[in-house]
Design a protein around this motif. Structure first.
Motif: not given
Length: 375
Positions: A250, A252-254, A261, A283, A331, A335
């Motif tokens: 969570e 990393s996603a933000s 990161k 990525r 996923q 997110v």
């Protein structure tokens, strides 16, 4: 005379350089340009999907109509923005002209009154100060003596705490951060700095005081990355591996691309190497549509992403898909903070893929805390 000529030239030059951003016309694409680029890329993607038989002509027409409506809305917003920018540019130029004249007119008389233009030069050799550890220790001793007689000088403790950290005096740094908090109050930065000093003093262990500091920092700012990272490490040290992985995913996603990161992803890679975390997501945009999507304004990008996720969910429900596609859908739901839909997608994936994917789906469910979605 040469001195005064140089002062005038430098003053006007510095003012002109400082005011250059106000005089320069803004460049770059507008939100409408990005939206049109995304629309064209999306239309090509729809053509490809129709050719491959993934969607029907009616679905393609409906999608293009919806995108066209969005373009009209963005076009109207862009006209308003351009009018506002025109007025802002005119005001900026007027302000820049007044400052260009006013700064030298005010600064030169001020220098004549308070400056010392007739002071002789100081030899360069006398200006060099050795930056040795001994010099730092002397500076610290002076600050420590000052703080001993002024124990409520928050600024002094703020200055000395990072120096303690650099010198490896972590307990002293923790004491200094505590004093800053006691004098000036709690902020996310101060609390996280205290927690970090406590972890360093305990050789990487997140003790109760450090955990409490990070929890208070997150309570003040739920998006504060440093505190969230160390709370994930604390969960791992407590034996809650799924909870630690979920917090890191969570976080990393933000986070935007950058050192923060990368640090979080390196921790996740450690779990991935042990087979405890889901694989690293692909990525960067992989198509023209993805590149155009990344350039949209945040609100438009969020709506476009949500539409794509819904489209992927509909396709997987109707036609099925691979394990990687189901994992990507689950996923993405998490997110987007759609945990109920993520749990429902997990249950559908179990049913569609059967026992062959049960191990991978169990691992994903544990990492994302979706165990309740098991059928």
């Amino acid at each position: 005379m040469t001195l005064w000529f140089g002062i005038v030239v430098l003053t006007f030059g510095a003012a002109l350089l400082a005011l250059r951003p106000l005089l320069r016309r803004p460049k770059g694409k507008t939100s409408l340009d990005h939206a049109i680029q995304f629309y064209e890329a999306r239309r090509l993607e729809l053509d490809r999907q129709v050719t491959a038989g993934l969607i029907s002509e009616s679905e393609r027409t409906a999608s293009e109509a919806e995108q066209a409506r969005r373009l009209l809305v963005i076009g109207r917003q862009n006209e308003v923005e351009q009018e506002q920018k025109t007025g802002s540019t005119r005001r900026s130029k007027i302000a820049a002209f007044l400052l260009l004249i006013g700064l030298p007119v005010l600064s030169i008389p001020l220098y004549l009154r308070t400056g010392t233009p007739d002071m002789p030069d100081q030899p360069i050799a006398s200006r060099v100060t050795p930056g040795s550890d001994a010099e730092m220790q002397k500076a610290l001793q002076r600050i420590e003596l000052h703080l001993a007689s002024n124990p409520n000088d928050a600024r002094g403790f703020e200055v000395i705490a990072p120096a303690y950290m650099r010198l490896g005096r972590f307990q002293d740094a923790a004491f200094a951060f505590r004093r800053v908090i006691a004098i000036s109050g709690e902020t996310p930065d101060r609390l996280a700095n205290l927690g970090e000093a406590l972890i360093a003093s305990q050789n990487g262990i997140v003790n109760a005081e450090a955990r409490d500091a990070f929890q208070k920092a997150v309570a003040l700012d739920p998006d504060f990355g440093k505190a969230r990272f160390y709370l994930a490490i604390a969960a791992e040290q407590d034996g809650d591996i799924p909870g630690a992985i979920r917090k890191l995913i969570e976080l990393s996603a933000s986070l935007p691309e950058g050192p923060g990161k990368m640090r979080v992803e390196s921790e996740l890679d450690r779990f991935r190497a042990e087979g405890k975390a889901p694989p690293r997501p692909t990525r960067g945009p992989q198509s023209e549509a993805g590149k155009a999507l990344s350039e949209l304004p945040p609100e438009e990008r969020a709506r476009a992403i949500e539409g794509m996720v819904e489209g992927l969910a509909a396709r997987l429900a109707q036609q099925g898909g691979s394990l990687e596609e189901w994992q990507r859908l689950i996923q993405a739901r998490v997110v987007l903070n759609q945990r109920d839909k993520a749990a429902d997608s997990l249950a559908k994936a179990r049913k569609a893929l059967g026992e062959s994917a049960s191990v991978e789906l169990d691992r994903l469910a544990a990492a994302l805390d979706l165990k309740a979605a098991n059928p």
